[in-house]
Enzyme design. Structure first.
Site, PDB file in Angstrom:
ATOM      1  N   SER A  65     -10.637   1.331   2.073  1.00 48.76           N
ATOM      2  CA  SER A  65     -11.810   0.590   1.608  1.00 48.76           C
ATOM      3  C   SER A  65     -12.371  -0.315   2.699  1.00 48.76           C
ATOM      4  CB  SER A  65     -11.460  -0.274   0.390  1.00 48.76           C
ATOM      5  OG  SER A  65     -11.031   0.530  -0.679  1.00 48.76           O
TER       6      SER A  65
HETATM    7  N1  SAH Z   1      -6.702   0.846  -2.198  1.00 47.14           N
HETATM    8  C1  SAH Z   1      -6.887   1.818  -1.126  1.00 47.14           C
HETATM    9  C2  SAH Z   1      -8.221   2.531  -1.213  1.00 47.14           C
HETATM   10  C3  SAH Z   1      -8.090   3.630  -2.113  1.00 47.14           C
HETATM   11  S1  SAH Z   1      -9.323   4.882  -2.183  1.00 47.14           S
HETATM   12  C4  SAH Z   1      -6.737   1.190   0.226  1.00 47.14           C
HETATM   13  O1  SAH Z   1      -6.555  -0.028   0.317  1.00 47.14           O
HETATM   14  O2  SAH Z   1      -6.766   1.926   1.205  1.00 47.14           O
HETATM   15  C5  SAH Z   1      -8.959   5.381  -3.861  1.00 47.14           C
HETATM   16  C6  SAH Z   1      -7.632   6.029  -4.073  1.00 47.14           C
HETATM   17  O3  SAH Z   1      -7.469   6.226  -5.471  1.00 47.14           O
HETATM   18  C7  SAH Z   1      -7.483   7.400  -3.426  1.00 47.14           C
HETATM   19  O4  SAH Z   1      -6.353   7.404  -2.602  1.00 47.14           O
HETATM   20  C8  SAH Z   1      -7.306   8.344  -4.617  1.00 47.14           C
HETATM   21  O5  SAH Z   1      -6.428   9.427  -4.362  1.00 47.14           O
HETATM   22  C9  SAH Z   1      -6.743   7.409  -5.661  1.00 47.14           C
HETATM   23  N2  SAH Z   1      -6.884   7.812  -7.066  1.00 47.14           N
HETATM   24  C10 SAH Z   1      -7.913   8.463  -7.674  1.00 47.14           C
HETATM   25  N3  SAH Z   1      -7.665   8.620  -8.993  1.00 47.14           N
HETATM   26  C11 SAH Z   1      -6.446   8.061  -9.224  1.00 47.14           C
HETATM   27  C12 SAH Z   1      -5.620   7.920 -10.382  1.00 47.14           C
HETATM   28  N4  SAH Z   1      -6.005   8.360 -11.582  1.00 47.14           N
HETATM   29  N5  SAH Z   1      -4.422   7.298 -10.245  1.00 47.14           N
HETATM   30  C13 SAH Z   1      -4.008   6.835  -9.044  1.00 47.14           C
HETATM   31  N6  SAH Z   1      -4.749   6.947  -7.912  1.00 47.14           N
HETATM   32  C14 SAH Z   1      -5.947   7.556  -7.996  1.00 47.14           C
END
Ligand code: SAH
Length: 215
Positions: A65
């Site tokens: 992010s």
């Molecule tokens: N918090 C992260 C950014 C994440 S991007 C950071 O600091 O880098 C969003 C993430 O959510 C992705 O890795 C994606 O695979 C995950 N994601 C999507 N749907 C999800 C779900 N239902 N449960 C857990 N993770 C999920």
């Protein structure tokens, strides 16, 4: 150990200054952003971009992010040291690292197996040790509930009741809700067993998948 050079620290201080200019005012959030070595999360090819205020690809079609987004969501959670926090979407682990720097106890869940494995193995090398889970976080982690705070770092089509159910009284959920392209940041606070909703600006997250997410 990862190298944290004078140059990287300088760039990080500049990033903190930028967060301040963009309206982040909680000193503890700014301090945490100033501590986490964001460059350690980047592939060599993208290293020069680590302290830009942008989201970047981390493989598996997912992203780390944008720092402002991390700072914004973290500030809205009103973290106190010792808070038990659930993060949905571990991704790179950067957001979890920021929460850990603030003294939170972090449970983080990732739906992409490869990302889960990568971050589970990598993040502790930087000294950050959340509890890692693999699975569909749109349903929360009922076995470890309740949580003081819940942060969803993927865009959801609605507010999953499973998540508000897993909040303590006075607990806070921060979640981007909207369509697949853009989402409004919502803060839901549980007060006297009622849910109080506040709306903030629009953001653009990758989609939340799973049971309470996009099919
Ligand atoms: N918090 C992260 C950014 C994440 S991007 C950071 O600091 O880098 C969003 C993430 O959510 C992705 O890795 C994606 O695979 C995950 N994601 C999507 N749907 C999800 C779900 N239902 N449960 C857990 N993770 C999920």
């Amino acid at each position: 150990m990862i190298e944290d050079s004078y140059k990287q620290r300088g760039l990080r201080n500049k990033l903190v200054k930028k967060m301040r200019e963009k309206g982040i005012s909680d000193e503890r959030v700014l301090e945490a952003i100033g501590k986490v070595p964001r460059h350690a999360f980047f592939d060599a090819a993208l290293l020069g971009h680590a302290y830009e205020d942008k989201a970047f690809p981390i493989g598996e079609g997912q992203t780390i992010s944008q720092p402002y987004t991390v700072a914004f969501q973290t500030e809205k959670l009103l973290i106190s040291p010792g808070d038990k926090v659930l993060e949905i979407g571990t991704g790179s682990g950067y957001q979890a690292a920021v929460l850990l720097e603030m003294g939170a106890k972090v449970y983080t869940i990732e739906y992409n197996r490869k990302l889960y494995e990568h971050t589970r193995d990598f993040l502790p090398l930087l000294g950050y040790k959340p509890y890692f889970f693999y699975g569909d976080g749109s349903k929360g982690i009922p076995a470890k509930a309740p949580y003081d705070k819940i942060i969803v770092t993927a865009g959801a089509p609605g507010v999953p009741t499973a998540l508000t159910d897993q909040l303590v009284e006075n607990g806070i959920l921060i979640i981007p809700v909207g369509d697949r392209e853009k989402q409004k940041m919502l803060r839901i606070t549980k007060k006297n067993s009622k849910l109080v909703k506040e709306e903030f600006d629009n953001f653009a997250f990758v989609p939340l998948l799973g049971d309470q997410g996009w099919k």
